[in-house]
Design a protein around this motif. Structure first.
Motif, PDB file in Angstrom:
ATOM      1  N   PRO A 177       0.686  -1.229   0.002  1.00  0.00           N
ATOM      2  CA  PRO A 177       0.124   0.009  -0.070  1.00  0.00           C
ATOM      3  C   PRO A 177       0.779   1.213  -0.052  1.00  0.00           C
ATOM      4  O   PRO A 177       1.933   1.240   0.745  1.00  0.00           O
ATOM      5  CB  PRO A 177      -0.930  -0.302   1.300  1.00  0.00           C
ATOM      6  N   LYS A 179       1.520   4.852   1.283  1.00  0.00           N
ATOM      7  CA  LYS A 179       1.038   5.627   2.305  1.00  0.00           C
ATOM      8  C   LYS A 179       1.312   6.924   2.558  1.00  0.00           C
ATOM      9  O   LYS A 179       2.502   7.283   1.912  1.00  0.00           O
ATOM     10  CB  LYS A 179       1.534   4.690   3.545  1.00  0.00           C
ATOM     11  N   ASN A 184      -3.204   4.609   4.730  1.00  0.00           N
ATOM     12  CA  ASN A 184      -3.157   3.601   3.307  1.00  0.00           C
ATOM     13  C   ASN A 184      -4.087   4.349   2.275  1.00  0.00           C
ATOM     14  O   ASN A 184      -5.228   4.748   2.523  1.00  0.00           O
ATOM     15  CB  ASN A 184      -3.623   2.275   3.416  1.00  0.00           C
ATOM     16  N   ILE A 185      -3.364   4.724   1.248  1.00  0.00           N
ATOM     17  CA  ILE A 185      -4.106   5.821   0.089  1.00  0.00           C
ATOM     18  C   ILE A 185      -4.560   4.791  -1.007  1.00  0.00           C
ATOM     19  O   ILE A 185      -5.783   4.601  -1.522  1.00  0.00           O
ATOM     20  CB  ILE A 185      -3.189   6.882  -0.275  1.00  0.00           C
ATOM     21  N   TYR A 186      -3.813   3.777  -1.479  1.00  0.00           N
ATOM     22  CA  TYR A 186      -4.137   2.971  -2.347  1.00  0.00           C
ATOM     23  C   TYR A 186      -3.067   1.543  -2.756  1.00  0.00           C
ATOM     24  O   TYR A 186      -2.151   1.876  -2.003  1.00  0.00           O
ATOM     25  CB  TYR A 186      -4.140   3.442  -3.770  1.00  0.00           C
ATOM     26  N   GLN A 187      -3.582   0.736  -3.147  1.00  0.00           N
ATOM     27  CA  GLN A 187      -2.550  -0.364  -3.179  1.00  0.00           C
ATOM     28  C   GLN A 187      -2.994  -0.964  -4.875  1.00  0.00           C
ATOM     29  O   GLN A 187      -4.058  -0.769  -5.483  1.00  0.00           O
ATOM     30  CB  GLN A 187      -2.830  -1.611  -2.428  1.00  0.00           C
ATOM     31  N   THR A 188      -2.025  -1.492  -5.642  1.00  0.00           N
ATOM     32  CA  THR A 188      -2.004  -2.024  -6.924  1.00  0.00           C
ATOM     33  C   THR A 188      -1.819  -3.555  -7.119  1.00  0.00           C
ATOM     34  O   THR A 188      -0.932  -3.921  -6.464  1.00  0.00           O
ATOM     35  CB  THR A 188      -1.600  -1.239  -7.959  1.00  0.00           C
ATOM     36  N   TRP A 197      -6.739  -1.286  -9.138  1.00  0.00           N
ATOM     37  CA  TRP A 197      -6.580  -0.355  -8.160  1.00  0.00           C
ATOM     38  C   TRP A 197      -7.586  -0.891  -6.798  1.00  0.00           C
ATOM     39  O   TRP A 197      -8.662  -1.324  -6.780  1.00  0.00           O
ATOM     40  CB  TRP A 197      -6.773   1.018  -8.378  1.00  0.00           C
ATOM     41  N   ILE A 198      -6.912  -0.748  -5.694  1.00  0.00           N
ATOM     42  CA  ILE A 198      -7.751  -0.727  -4.398  1.00  0.00           C
ATOM     43  C   ILE A 198      -7.458   0.466  -3.580  1.00  0.00           C
ATOM     44  O   ILE A 198      -6.206   0.911  -3.108  1.00  0.00           O
ATOM     45  CB  ILE A 198      -7.216  -2.023  -3.394  1.00  0.00           C
ATOM     46  N   PHE A 199      -8.462   1.315  -3.456  1.00  0.00           N
ATOM     47  CA  PHE A 199      -8.385   2.724  -2.673  1.00  0.00           C
ATOM     48  C   PHE A 199      -8.552   2.464  -1.484  1.00  0.00           C
ATOM     49  O   PHE A 199      -9.615   1.795  -0.933  1.00  0.00           O
ATOM     50  CB  PHE A 199      -9.203   3.684  -3.521  1.00  0.00           C
ATOM     51  N   PHE A 200      -7.835   3.163  -0.495  1.00  0.00           N
ATOM     52  CA  PHE A 200      -7.844   3.308   0.781  1.00  0.00           C
ATOM     53  C   PHE A 200      -8.064   1.677   1.470  1.00  0.00           C
ATOM     54  O   PHE A 200      -8.930   1.357   2.137  1.00  0.00           O
ATOM     55  CB  PHE A 200      -9.173   4.043   1.399  1.00  0.00           C
ATOM     56  N   PRO A 201      -7.056   0.813   1.021  1.00  0.00           N
ATOM     57  CA  PRO A 201      -7.056  -0.494   1.568  1.00  0.00           C
ATOM     58  C   PRO A 201      -6.584  -0.451   3.367  1.00  0.00           C
ATOM     59  O   PRO A 201      -6.177   0.252   3.653  1.00  0.00           O
ATOM     60  CB  PRO A 201      -5.795  -0.957   0.964  1.00  0.00           C
TER      61      PRO A 201
END
Length: 353
Positions: A177, A179, A184-188, A197-201
């Motif tokens: 993620p 940060k 946590n802002i996003y994860q790919t 994209w996963i936003f705010f994981p």
């Protein structure tokens, strides 16, 4: 004086002005002329005397105007005063926070569920982390709530991660993620060359998304196939006391935080777990230096031949279980000398540590 400060806005304003001018005088005393210092001290003293004497609103306003004129006349203006004051307040706040964190209290999150039900760590459904090599994890299914129930769960620390493949292809990468500070802002994920994209994981605790979701590198997915369907429950957050153990040693039964630094690699790397050399853990202290520990058949700790029971301080709940009942996950079930503990007992009598 104290009651007037709470009841009168003018008194509060006058007190704040006096303190502010006094602070500026301290800052600039070495560059001000003796005449300027004397004039400022006189104006500050007059306002202080008016406050102490319980002067009425008109008298206070007069003294405040006098102090303002004196300050404007003699104090040297700072460039960008608003920025300067904001930075000063921020630095003071950071210094206080760091001092408290270093010497008194440190925030700590529970990364795993190993202390449940005393302390709840980050857990997930399905739980693909609590199985031995070759076994299948818990394949429990769940429905994602909507509306008010979803809002209620969000406040309870429940998050959902659902990812479907946008194209046919292999799972090529799962990034950590991104940060900002502690958020946590996003994860790919990269599937078939396409970024997902996963936003705010959520916070995954001591594990990664790949570990919690059981993701396998190079696994092939069809377009529209569910890659991740994960329910993550946030763990407890608490403050760790950094002061007490400076004055006394830890006592049996207390919950402590320790670092794995110094633990031999043979104990950190087993078939069951892999513990980093600089990881912090939170556990209940059962043994002290030089003691002989044993796990009895009824799942109690025996220290130097004496069994620890529910009557021992701090163990009232730990040993509240029924010894005739099999151990259960996330319930008080005693201690088990089972799989993965062999390195600790190597070369020693059975059940003795």
């Amino acid at each position: 004086m104290i009651s007037r400060w709470f009841l009168s806005r003018t008194v509060r304003h006058a007190t704040a002005m006096r303190r502010h001018v006094q602070k500026l005088l301290h800052h600039q005393r070495d560059v001000l002329s003796p005449q300027a210092v004397e004039a400022l001290q006189s104006a500050i003293a007059e306002l202080r005397h008016a406050l102490a004497a319980g002067a009425d609103k008109a008298a206070l306003h007069q003294q405040m105007e006098n102090l303002e004129k004196t300050a404007n006349k003699w104090l040297k203006p700072y460039p960008h005063p608003a920025w300067r004051e904001n930075v000063e307040v921020l630095l003071v706040a950071l210094a206080i926070a760091m001092g408290i964190r270093t010497f008194f209290l440190q925030p700590f999150k529970i990364p795993t569920g190993s202390m449940q039900p005393t302390l709840y760590g980050v857990t997930s459904v399905p739980d693909l982390t609590r199985h031995r090599p070759g076994e299948q994890g818990n394949a429990e299914r769940f429905e994602i709530p909507t509306g008010l129930e979803r809002i209620r769960e969000w406040f309870a620390g429940v998050s959902y991660v659902v990812v479907r493949a946008k194209t046919d292809g292999e799972l090529l990468a799962v990034k950590q993620p991104f940060k900002i500070l502690i958020f946590n802002i996003y994860q790919t994920l990269n599937i078939g060359g396409v970024t997902h994209w996963i936003f705010f994981p959520p916070d995954y605790g001591s594990l990664t998304l790949a570990q919690r979701a059981g993701l396998q590198p190079r696994k092939f997915y069809r377009k529209g196939e569910e890659v991740i369907r994960l329910k993550v429950v946030a763990g407890d957050h608490l403050f760790v006391d950094r002061l007490t153990y400076n004055f006394r040693p830890p006592r049996r039964g207390e919950i402590i935080v320790f670092e794995t630094k110094g633990i031999p690699e043979a104990y950190r790397e087993t078939d069951r777990w892999s513990i980093p050399a600089d990881q912090f853990y939170i556990k209940r202290l059962v043994g002290l230096g030089g003691e002989r520990l044993q796990i009895s058949p009824d799942r109690h700790i025996v220290v130097n031949g004496e069994k620890i029971t529910a009557s021992t301080p701090h163990f009232e709940n730990v040993y509240s279980f029924d010894t005739n009942q099999a151990p259960r996950d996330s319930h008080y079930s005693g201690h088990i000398a089972g799989f993965g503990l062999a390195p600790f007992f190597e070369g020693k009598p059975e059940g003795v540590l």
